[in-house]
Design a protein around this motif. Structure first.
Motif, PDB file in Angstrom:
ATOM      1  N   HIS A  22       0.845  -1.187   0.000  1.00  0.00           N
ATOM      2  CA  HIS A  22       0.000   0.000   0.000  1.00  0.00           C
ATOM      3  C   HIS A  22       0.885   1.244   0.000  1.00  0.00           C
ATOM      4  CE1 HIS A  22      -3.616  -2.373   0.948  1.00  0.00           C
ATOM      5  NE2 HIS A  22      -2.761  -3.136   1.605  1.00  0.00           N
ATOM      6  N   PRO A  23       0.525   2.276  -0.758  1.00  0.00           N
ATOM      7  CA  PRO A  23       1.378   3.460  -0.869  1.00  0.00           C
ATOM      8  C   PRO A  23       1.383   4.348   0.376  1.00  0.00           C
ATOM      9  CG  PRO A  23      -0.629   3.783  -2.107  1.00  0.00           C
ATOM     10  CD  PRO A  23      -0.634   2.368  -1.621  1.00  0.00           C
ATOM     11  N   ASP A  24       0.441   4.171   1.263  1.00  0.00           N
ATOM     12  CA  ASP A  24       0.351   5.035   2.452  1.00  0.00           C
ATOM     13  C   ASP A  24       1.245   4.526   3.579  1.00  0.00           C
ATOM     14  OD1 ASP A  24      -1.175   2.784   2.877  1.00  0.00           O
ATOM     15  OD2 ASP A  24      -2.809   3.825   3.865  1.00  0.00           O
ATOM     16  N   GLY A  25       2.492   4.939   3.539  1.00  0.00           N
ATOM     17  CA  GLY A  25       3.411   4.586   4.617  1.00  0.00           C
ATOM     18  C   GLY A  25       4.086   3.245   4.472  1.00  0.00           C
ATOM     19  N   GLY A  26       3.962   2.599   3.325  1.00  0.00           N
ATOM     20  CA  GLY A  26       4.647   1.338   3.111  1.00  0.00           C
ATOM     21  C   GLY A  26       3.990   0.137   3.759  1.00  0.00           C
ATOM     22  N   PHE A  27       2.732   0.267   4.175  1.00  0.00           N
ATOM     23  CA  PHE A  27       2.007  -0.859   4.759  1.00  0.00           C
ATOM     24  C   PHE A  27       1.891  -1.976   3.724  1.00  0.00           C
ATOM     25  CE2 PHE A  27      -2.178  -2.939   5.286  1.00  0.00           C
ATOM     26  CZ  PHE A  27      -1.931  -3.592   6.475  1.00  0.00           C
ATOM     27  N   ALA A  28       2.055  -3.205   4.162  1.00  0.00           N
ATOM     28  CA  ALA A  28       1.949  -4.348   3.257  1.00  0.00           C
ATOM     29  C   ALA A  28       1.195  -5.474   3.941  1.00  0.00           C
ATOM     30  CB  ALA A  28       3.335  -4.816   2.848  1.00  0.00           C
ATOM     31  N   GLU A  29       0.618  -6.336   3.106  1.00  0.00           N
ATOM     32  CA  GLU A  29      -0.048  -7.546   3.602  1.00  0.00           C
ATOM     33  C   GLU A  29       0.193  -8.656   2.591  1.00  0.00           C
ATOM     34  OE1 GLU A  29      -4.368  -6.989   3.714  1.00  0.00           O
ATOM     35  OE2 GLU A  29      -4.089  -5.344   2.308  1.00  0.00           O
ATOM     36  N   CYS A  30       0.051  -9.887   3.053  1.00  0.00           N
ATOM     37  CA  CYS A  30       0.317 -11.039   2.201  1.00  0.00           C
ATOM     38  C   CYS A  30      -0.955 -11.840   1.981  1.00  0.00           C
ATOM     39  CB  CYS A  30       1.393 -11.914   2.843  1.00  0.00           C
ATOM     40  SG  CYS A  30       1.843 -13.329   1.800  1.00  0.00           S
ATOM     41  N   THR A  31      -1.073 -12.426   0.793  1.00  0.00           N
ATOM     42  CA  THR A  31      -2.243 -13.241   0.482  1.00  0.00           C
ATOM     43  C   THR A  31      -2.194 -14.604   1.166  1.00  0.00           C
ATOM     44  OG1 THR A  31      -1.186 -14.093  -1.530  1.00  0.00           O
ATOM     45  CG2 THR A  31      -2.595 -12.129  -1.756  1.00  0.00           C
ATOM     46  N   ASP A  32      -1.044 -14.981   1.673  1.00  0.00           N
ATOM     47  CA  ASP A  32      -0.909 -16.248   2.393  1.00  0.00           C
ATOM     48  C   ASP A  32      -1.201 -16.006   3.869  1.00  0.00           C
ATOM     49  OD1 ASP A  32      -0.172 -18.584   3.670  1.00  0.00           O
ATOM     50  OD2 ASP A  32       1.794 -18.723   2.704  1.00  0.00           O
ATOM     51  N   PRO A  33      -2.291 -16.558   4.381  1.00  0.00           N
ATOM     52  CA  PRO A  33      -2.643 -16.304   5.784  1.00  0.00           C
ATOM     53  C   PRO A  33      -1.608 -16.830   6.783  1.00  0.00           C
ATOM     54  CG  PRO A  33      -4.088 -17.971   4.828  1.00  0.00           C
ATOM     55  CD  PRO A  33      -3.229 -17.450   3.717  1.00  0.00           C
ATOM     56  N   ASP A  34      -0.748 -17.745   6.343  1.00  0.00           N
ATOM     57  CA  ASP A  34       0.275 -18.298   7.229  1.00  0.00           C
ATOM     58  C   ASP A  34       1.623 -17.584   7.098  1.00  0.00           C
ATOM     59  OD1 ASP A  34      -1.488 -20.223   8.232  1.00  0.00           O
ATOM     60  OD2 ASP A  34      -1.047 -21.574   6.550  1.00  0.00           O
ATOM     61  N   CYS A  35       1.669 -16.485   6.345  1.00  0.00           N
ATOM     62  CA  CYS A  35       2.922 -15.749   6.148  1.00  0.00           C
ATOM     63  C   CYS A  35       3.414 -15.218   7.492  1.00  0.00           C
ATOM     64  CB  CYS A  35       2.713 -14.595   5.171  1.00  0.00           C
ATOM     65  SG  CYS A  35       4.218 -13.651   4.844  1.00  0.00           S
ATOM     66  N   ALA A  36       4.680 -15.508   7.787  1.00  0.00           N
ATOM     67  CA  ALA A  36       5.249 -15.134   9.085  1.00  0.00           C
ATOM     68  C   ALA A  36       6.035 -13.837   9.055  1.00  0.00           C
ATOM     69  CB  ALA A  36       6.147 -16.268   9.574  1.00  0.00           C
ATOM     70  N   ASP A  37       6.427 -13.376   7.860  1.00  0.00           N
ATOM     71  CA  ASP A  37       7.294 -12.211   7.754  1.00  0.00           C
ATOM     72  C   ASP A  37       6.989 -11.479   6.445  1.00  0.00           C
ATOM     73  OD1 ASP A  37       9.354 -10.361   7.649  1.00  0.00           O
ATOM     74  OD2 ASP A  37      10.953 -11.834   7.853  1.00  0.00           O
ATOM     75  N   LEU A  38       6.658 -10.194   6.541  1.00  0.00           N
ATOM     76  CA  LEU A  38       6.276  -9.414   5.364  1.00  0.00           C
ATOM     77  C   LEU A  38       7.447  -8.759   4.642  1.00  0.00           C
ATOM     78  CD1 LEU A  38       3.051  -7.744   6.789  1.00  0.00           C
ATOM     79  CD2 LEU A  38       3.217  -9.721   5.265  1.00  0.00           C
ATOM     80  N   ALA A  39       8.645  -9.234   4.869  1.00  0.00           N
ATOM     81  CA  ALA A  39       9.814  -8.687   4.181  1.00  0.00           C
ATOM     82  C   ALA A  39       9.695  -8.943   2.681  1.00  0.00           C
ATOM     83  CB  ALA A  39      11.085  -9.324   4.723  1.00  0.00           C
ATOM     84  N   ARG A  40      10.037  -7.927   1.900  1.00  0.00           N
ATOM     85  CA  ARG A  40       9.942  -8.044   0.436  1.00  0.00           C
ATOM     86  C   ARG A  40      10.817  -9.172  -0.102  1.00  0.00           C
ATOM     87  NH1 ARG A  40       8.353  -3.186  -2.719  1.00  0.00           N
ATOM     88  NH2 ARG A  40       7.262  -1.834  -1.273  1.00  0.00           N
ATOM     89  N   VAL A  41      11.972  -9.363   0.489  1.00  0.00           N
ATOM     90  CA  VAL A  41      12.916 -10.358  -0.007  1.00  0.00           C
ATOM     91  C   VAL A  41      12.347 -11.783   0.073  1.00  0.00           C
ATOM     92  CG1 VAL A  41      14.140 -10.637   2.196  1.00  0.00           C
ATOM     93  CG2 VAL A  41      15.352 -11.016   0.033  1.00  0.00           C
ATOM     94  N   ARG A  42      11.384 -12.019   0.922  1.00  0.00           N
ATOM     95  CA  ARG A  42      10.790 -13.352   1.088  1.00  0.00           C
ATOM     96  C   ARG A  42       9.717 -13.665   0.050  1.00  0.00           C
ATOM     97  NH1 ARG A  42       7.823 -14.663   5.042  1.00  0.00           N
ATOM     98  NH2 ARG A  42       8.513 -16.806   5.074  1.00  0.00           N
ATOM     99  N   HIS A  43       9.311 -12.669  -0.742  1.00  0.00           N
ATOM    100  CA  HIS A  43       8.180 -12.838  -1.660  1.00  0.00           C
ATOM    101  C   HIS A  43       8.610 -12.774  -3.121  1.00  0.00           C
ATOM    102  CE1 HIS A  43       6.280 -11.781   2.142  1.00  0.00           C
ATOM    103  NE2 HIS A  43       5.250 -12.469   1.687  1.00  0.00           N
TER     104      HIS A  43
END
Length: 72
Positions: A22-43
Motif C-alpha cells: 500500500h502506498p500510504d506509509g509502506g504498509f503491506a499484507e500477504c495473500t498467504d494467511p500463514d505468512c510469518a514475515d512481510l519482508a519483500r525479499v521473502r516474496h
C-alpha cells in the motif's frame, strides 16, 4: 514427475503468497494467511494494492492528493 519449489528444496526462507503493498506509509499484507514475515525479499511476487480487484481505497486517496497538489 512432480514439480517442487526450488526455494523449498534448497531450504531458503520464503513465502508462496503475494505481497500487496500500500502506498500510504509502506504498509503491506500477504495473500498467504500463514505468512510469518512481510519482508519483500521473502516474496517472489509483489504487487501494488491498486492492481487488486476491486482496487484498494488507500491508493485512490494518495493519487487524489497528488492530483490536487499538482492542480494548486
Amino acid at each position: 514427475m512432480s514439480m517442487e519449489c526450488a526455494f523449498c528444496t534448497d531450504g531458503i526462507d520464503h513465502c508462496h503468497g503475494t505481497l500487496v503493498v500500500h502506498p500510504d506509509g509502506g504498509f503491506a499484507e500477504c495473500t498467504d494467511p500463514d505468512c510469518a514475515d512481510l519482508a519483500r525479499v521473502r516474496h517472489g511476487l509483489i504487487i501494488d494494492c491498486q492492481t487488486v480487484d476491486p482496487a484498494c481505497a488507500c491508493g485512490a486517496a494518495v493519487v487524489t492528493e497528488a492530483v490536487l497538489r499538482q492542480a494548486s
